[in-house]
Design a protein around this motif. Structure first.
Motif, PDB file in Angstrom:
ATOM      1  N   UNK A 100      -3.927  59.472  43.072  1.00 33.08           N
ATOM      2  CA  UNK A 100      -3.283  60.136  44.206  1.00 33.08           C
ATOM      3  C   UNK A 100      -1.829  59.709  44.379  1.00 33.08           C
ATOM      4  N   UNK A 101      -1.316  58.922  43.442  1.00 31.76           N
ATOM      5  CA  UNK A 101       0.077  58.506  43.516  1.00 31.76           C
ATOM      6  C   UNK A 101       0.983  59.688  43.180  1.00 31.76           C
ATOM      7  N   UNK A 102       2.190  59.666  43.735  1.00 29.33           N
ATOM      8  CA  UNK A 102       3.154  60.726  43.472  1.00 29.33           C
ATOM      9  C   UNK A 102       2.911  61.986  44.282  1.00 29.33           C
ATOM     10  N   UNK A 103       2.061  61.895  45.317  1.00 27.79           N
ATOM     11  CA  UNK A 103       1.725  63.070  46.111  1.00 27.79           C
ATOM     12  C   UNK A 103       2.131  62.918  47.585  1.00 27.79           C
ATOM     13  N   UNK A 104       2.942  61.909  47.883  1.00 22.33           N
ATOM     14  CA  UNK A 104       3.458  61.752  49.241  1.00 22.33           C
ATOM     15  C   UNK A 104       2.710  60.763  50.111  1.00 22.33           C
ATOM     16  N   UNK A 105       1.595  60.220  49.646  1.00 18.93           N
ATOM     17  CA  UNK A 105       0.833  59.282  50.463  1.00 18.93           C
ATOM     18  C   UNK A 105       1.601  57.989  50.698  1.00 18.93           C
ATOM     19  N   UNK A 106       2.216  57.445  49.658  1.00 20.88           N
ATOM     20  CA  UNK A 106       2.987  56.209  49.794  1.00 20.88           C
ATOM     21  C   UNK A 106       4.144  56.380  50.765  1.00 20.88           C
ATOM     22  N   UNK A 107       4.863  57.500  50.634  1.00 16.12           N
ATOM     23  CA  UNK A 107       5.971  57.793  51.556  1.00 16.12           C
ATOM     24  C   UNK A 107       5.471  57.872  52.989  1.00 16.12           C
ATOM     25  N   UNK A 108       4.359  58.581  53.187  1.00 14.56           N
ATOM     26  CA  UNK A 108       3.815  58.739  54.542  1.00 14.56           C
ATOM     27  C   UNK A 108       3.345  57.406  55.114  1.00 14.56           C
ATOM     28  N   UNK A 109       2.666  56.603  54.304  1.00 10.06           N
ATOM     29  CA  UNK A 109       2.199  55.296  54.773  1.00 10.06           C
ATOM     30  C   UNK A 109       3.370  54.373  55.097  1.00 10.06           C
ATOM     31  N   UNK A 110       4.348  54.281  54.185  1.00 12.16           N
ATOM     32  CA  UNK A 110       5.491  53.399  54.420  1.00 12.16           C
ATOM     33  C   UNK A 110       6.252  53.830  55.668  1.00 12.16           C
ATOM     34  N   UNK A 111       6.472  55.127  55.828  1.00 14.40           N
ATOM     35  CA  UNK A 111       7.180  55.628  57.012  1.00 14.40           C
ATOM     36  C   UNK A 111       6.409  55.264  58.280  1.00 14.40           C
ATOM     37  N   UNK A 112       5.094  55.453  58.287  1.00  8.45           N
ATOM     38  CA  UNK A 112       4.290  55.134  59.469  1.00  8.45           C
ATOM     39  C   UNK A 112       4.309  53.632  59.762  1.00  8.45           C
ATOM     40  N   UNK A 113       4.261  52.804  58.727  1.00 10.10           N
ATOM     41  CA  UNK A 113       4.309  51.351  58.936  1.00 10.10           C
ATOM     42  C   UNK A 113       5.663  50.923  59.491  1.00 10.10           C
ATOM     43  N   UNK A 114       6.745  51.446  58.933  1.00 14.39           N
ATOM     44  CA  UNK A 114       8.079  51.100  59.433  1.00 14.39           C
ATOM     45  C   UNK A 114       8.284  51.629  60.852  1.00 14.39           C
ATOM     46  N   UNK A 115       7.762  52.817  61.134  1.00 17.70           N
ATOM     47  CA  UNK A 115       7.840  53.367  62.496  1.00 17.70           C
ATOM     48  C   UNK A 115       7.084  52.454  63.469  1.00 17.70           C
ATOM     49  N   UNK A 116       5.916  51.976  63.071  1.00 21.45           N
ATOM     50  CA  UNK A 116       5.138  51.074  63.914  1.00 21.45           C
ATOM     51  C   UNK A 116       5.873  49.771  64.185  1.00 21.45           C
ATOM     52  N   UNK A 117       6.518  49.219  63.174  1.00 16.93           N
ATOM     53  CA  UNK A 117       7.302  47.993  63.375  1.00 16.93           C
ATOM     54  C   UNK A 117       8.450  48.256  64.342  1.00 16.93           C
ATOM     55  N   UNK A 118       9.111  49.394  64.190  1.00 21.42           N
ATOM     56  CA  UNK A 118      10.209  49.736  65.093  1.00 21.42           C
ATOM     57  C   UNK A 118       9.703  49.865  66.528  1.00 21.42           C
ATOM     58  N   UNK A 119       8.566  50.526  66.715  1.00 24.47           N
ATOM     59  CA  UNK A 119       7.984  50.659  68.062  1.00 24.47           C
ATOM     60  C   UNK A 119       7.653  49.297  68.672  1.00 24.47           C
TER      61      UNK A 119
END
Length: 182
Positions: A100-119
């Motif tokens: 499932x790599x290369x299909x946007x999951x890593x980008x979505x997970x990293x973005x959500x984790x960084x967003x959570x840290x920012x919050x």
């Protein structure tokens, strides 16, 4: 492919463990001792993840839930674990199943984790990755700036690790939204 990023639940532990063990065995041959990769157990990792999800740190454990396909990836974050770390927030884990790599999951997970840290009030974040791990290019493509090197003893070997830093989470998150909408 359809998936949803959400908070991990104890019932997700076996799926997380399966992704964890499979991605280590896929990614780390030649980077960590083979005996360690062969010793990995989905059952042991599942119990470890179940405990961590039940007793969370000040941070997030997120999954990429593929519905009927189950857990396709996961990541975790929280306050930096080491004094003198290059940032206040840290990404501890980020793994996506090989098929499932290369299909946007890593980008979505990293973005959500960084967003959570920012919050949670962190203005910046970082992660450590094995210096020879090909995923380092993903972190660079995602805006991480190489911020340091260290050596760590792991499974009887001395491993080189590189830190990747996001020095301004607010600006990075704003740019992600603008590039997605623009």
């Amino acid at each position: 492919m359809s998936f949803r990023i959400r908070a991990a639940r104890p019932a997700d532990a076996p799926g997380i463990a399966k992704v964890h063990v499979e991605t280590w065995r896929l990614t780390y041959p030649g980077l960590v001792p083979d005996r360690h990769l062969l010793s990995l157990s989905v059952d042991i990792q599942a119990e470890r993840w179940r405990r961590m999800i039940r007793q969370p740190i000040e941070g997030d454990t997120l999954v990429a839930d593929g519905g009927r396909e189950g857990i396709l990836g996961f990541g975790s974050s929280g306050p930096a674990r080491l004094k003198g770390a290059p940032a206040g927030g840290e990404i501890f884990t980020l793994y996506v199943a090989g098929d499932h790599q290369g299909q946007g999951l890593g980008r979505a997970l990293l973005t959500a984790l960084l967003r959570g840290l920012h919050r949670r009030g962190y203005s910046d974040a970082f992660l450590w990755v094995l210096a020879r791990n090909p995923s380092r290019f993903f972190y660079e493509a995602m805006g991480g700036k190489r911020a340091g090197l260290q050596q760590e003893h792991f499974a009887g070997a001395l491993l080189d690790e590189a830190a990747y830093h996001w020095p301004d989470l607010a600006a990075w998150l704003t740019a992600r939204v603008e590039s997605r909408d623009g």
